[in-house]
Design a protein around this motif. Structure first.
Motif, mmCIF file in Angstrom:
data_model
loop_
_atom_site.group_PDB
_atom_site.id
_atom_site.type_symbol
_atom_site.label_atom_id
_atom_site.label_comp_id
_atom_site.label_asym_id
_atom_site.label_seq_id
_atom_site.Cartn_x
_atom_site.Cartn_y
_atom_site.Cartn_z
ATOM 1 N N ILE A 79 -7.198 0.868 -10.328
ATOM 2 C CA ILE A 79 -7.039 2.194 -9.716
ATOM 3 C C ILE A 79 -5.640 2.308 -9.107
ATOM 4 O O ILE A 79 -4.959 3.323 -9.281
ATOM 5 C CB ILE A 79 -8.130 2.458 -8.656
ATOM 6 N N GLU A 80 -5.196 1.260 -8.414
ATOM 7 C CA GLU A 80 -3.844 1.264 -7.832
ATOM 8 C C GLU A 80 -2.778 1.418 -8.915
ATOM 9 O O GLU A 80 -1.811 2.150 -8.741
ATOM 10 C CB GLU A 80 -3.583 -0.014 -7.023
ATOM 11 N N MET A 81 -2.963 0.746 -10.041
ATOM 12 C CA MET A 81 -2.002 0.870 -11.140
ATOM 13 C C MET A 81 -2.008 2.288 -11.712
ATOM 14 O O MET A 81 -0.957 2.834 -12.047
ATOM 15 C CB MET A 81 -2.323 -0.123 -12.248
ATOM 16 N N ALA A 82 -3.193 2.873 -11.816
ATOM 17 C CA ALA A 82 -3.328 4.193 -12.440
ATOM 18 C C ALA A 82 -2.696 5.308 -11.620
ATOM 19 O O ALA A 82 -2.300 6.326 -12.188
ATOM 20 C CB ALA A 82 -4.806 4.499 -12.689
ATOM 21 N N VAL A 83 -2.591 5.136 -10.321
ATOM 22 C CA VAL A 83 -2.016 6.199 -9.490
ATOM 23 C C VAL A 83 -0.502 6.079 -9.340
ATOM 24 O O VAL A 83 0.118 6.909 -8.685
ATOM 25 C CB VAL A 83 -2.684 6.260 -8.084
ATOM 26 N N ARG A 84 0.102 5.076 -9.972
ATOM 27 C CA ARG A 84 1.554 4.898 -9.900
ATOM 28 C C ARG A 84 2.273 6.053 -10.575
ATOM 29 O O ARG A 84 1.892 6.485 -11.667
ATOM 30 C CB ARG A 84 1.984 3.603 -10.595
ATOM 31 N N VAL A 85 3.331 6.496 -9.959
ATOM 32 C CA VAL A 85 4.153 7.561 -10.517
ATOM 33 C C VAL A 85 4.903 7.028 -11.726
ATOM 34 O O VAL A 85 5.457 5.924 -11.693
ATOM 35 C CB VAL A 85 5.141 8.090 -9.449
ATOM 36 N N GLU A 86 4.907 7.783 -12.803
ATOM 37 C CA GLU A 86 5.644 7.454 -14.024
ATOM 38 C C GLU A 86 5.296 6.074 -14.576
ATOM 39 O O GLU A 86 6.149 5.384 -15.119
ATOM 40 C CB GLU A 86 7.153 7.563 -13.780
ATOM 41 N N TRP B 293 2.871 -5.478 -12.709
ATOM 42 C CA TRP B 293 1.742 -5.230 -13.601
ATOM 43 C C TRP B 293 1.544 -3.743 -13.812
ATOM 44 O O TRP B 293 1.762 -2.948 -12.900
ATOM 45 C CB TRP B 293 0.474 -5.830 -12.990
ATOM 46 N N LYS B 294 1.146 -3.392 -15.024
ATOM 47 C CA LYS B 294 0.794 -1.998 -15.293
ATOM 48 C C LYS B 294 -0.233 -1.958 -16.417
ATOM 49 O O LYS B 294 -0.466 -2.948 -17.112
ATOM 50 C CB LYS B 294 2.013 -1.152 -15.618
ATOM 51 N N VAL C 32 -17.307 6.049 -17.497
ATOM 52 C CA VAL C 32 -16.437 6.228 -16.331
ATOM 53 C C VAL C 32 -15.147 5.471 -16.627
ATOM 54 O O VAL C 32 -15.164 4.267 -16.879
ATOM 55 C CB VAL C 32 -17.087 5.690 -15.033
ATOM 56 N N SER C 33 -14.042 6.199 -16.617
ATOM 57 C CA SER C 33 -12.744 5.591 -16.926
ATOM 58 C C SER C 33 -11.961 5.304 -15.649
ATOM 59 O O SER C 33 -12.254 5.853 -14.577
ATOM 60 C CB SER C 33 -11.924 6.526 -17.819
ATOM 61 N N ILE C 34 -10.955 4.479 -15.790
ATOM 62 C CA ILE C 34 -10.049 4.200 -14.672
ATOM 63 C C ILE C 34 -9.362 5.496 -14.243
ATOM 64 O O ILE C 34 -9.166 5.736 -13.055
ATOM 65 C CB ILE C 34 -9.017 3.114 -15.061
ATOM 66 N N GLU C 35 -9.030 6.347 -15.193
ATOM 67 C CA GLU C 35 -8.411 7.640 -14.858
ATOM 68 C C GLU C 35 -9.331 8.465 -13.962
ATOM 69 O O GLU C 35 -8.886 9.058 -12.979
ATOM 70 C CB GLU C 35 -8.101 8.413 -16.141
ATOM 71 N N GLN C 36 -10.618 8.496 -14.288
ATOM 72 C CA GLN C 36 -11.567 9.255 -13.471
ATOM 73 C C GLN C 36 -11.698 8.655 -12.077
ATOM 74 O O GLN C 36 -11.796 9.386 -11.091
ATOM 75 C CB GLN C 36 -12.928 9.319 -14.155
#
Length: 152
Positions: free
Chosen positions: A15-22, A65-66, A125-129
């Motif tokens: 979740i932390e990785m998914a909210v990273r800008v760009e 990590w991303k 349920v995805s990481i994006e969701q």
């Protein structure tokens, strides 16, 4: 089903990785600090996620990590399988591999049904969701029921 610390920590890190800008990489140290995950444990989790093709590591000044693929394409089930193995197992075996005598063979149907029920949530349920805090209707419908919140 018991959700392991590994699965919980893995999902929180993603979740932390998914909210990273760009789609910027984030260090393991920062992930651990933001989600209060022990560093050594997190390193092992990230290695499992890398082996499963869910994350990649990036070296250098802006390293870390991303996500290896879009957050929309990574399900909760993918993550659990990557760090803990099958969603349901019976003494280490997949439910379809367990065999019983004639009186107890009905148990196999219970294990298969339990796995199917978990899949109804975890596969969709995805990481994006999770990152956007917008869960699918089949999850919000289940959590809207009062009895869902009651321990049994």
């Amino acid at each position: 089903m018991r959700v392991s610390a590994k699965s919980d920590y893995a999902l929180r890190a993603l979740i932390e990785m998914a909210v990273r800008v760009e789609d910027r990489a984030v260090s393991a140290e920062e992930l651990g600090r933001l989600q209060d995950i022990p560093h050594g444990f997190l390193q092992a989790i990230l290695a499992d996620l890398r082996k499963a093709g869910i994350v990649i590591s990036q070296r250098g000044q802006s390293g870390g990590w991303k996500l290896a693929r879009p957050a929309s394409g990574v399900s909760v089930a993918d993550v659990i399988r990557a760090v803990d193995g099958p969603l349901v197992s019976v003494y280490g075996l997949r439910p379809e591999s367990v065999s019983y005598n004639e009186r107890a063979d009905v148990l196999q149907h219970v294990w298969i049904a339990a796995r199917d029920s978990l899949r109804e949530v975890f596969e969709f349920v995805s990481i994006e969701q999770l990152a956007s805090r917008e869960l699918p209707d089949n999850v919000t419908t289940r959590t809207a029921r009062d009895d869902a919140w009651q321990p049994h």
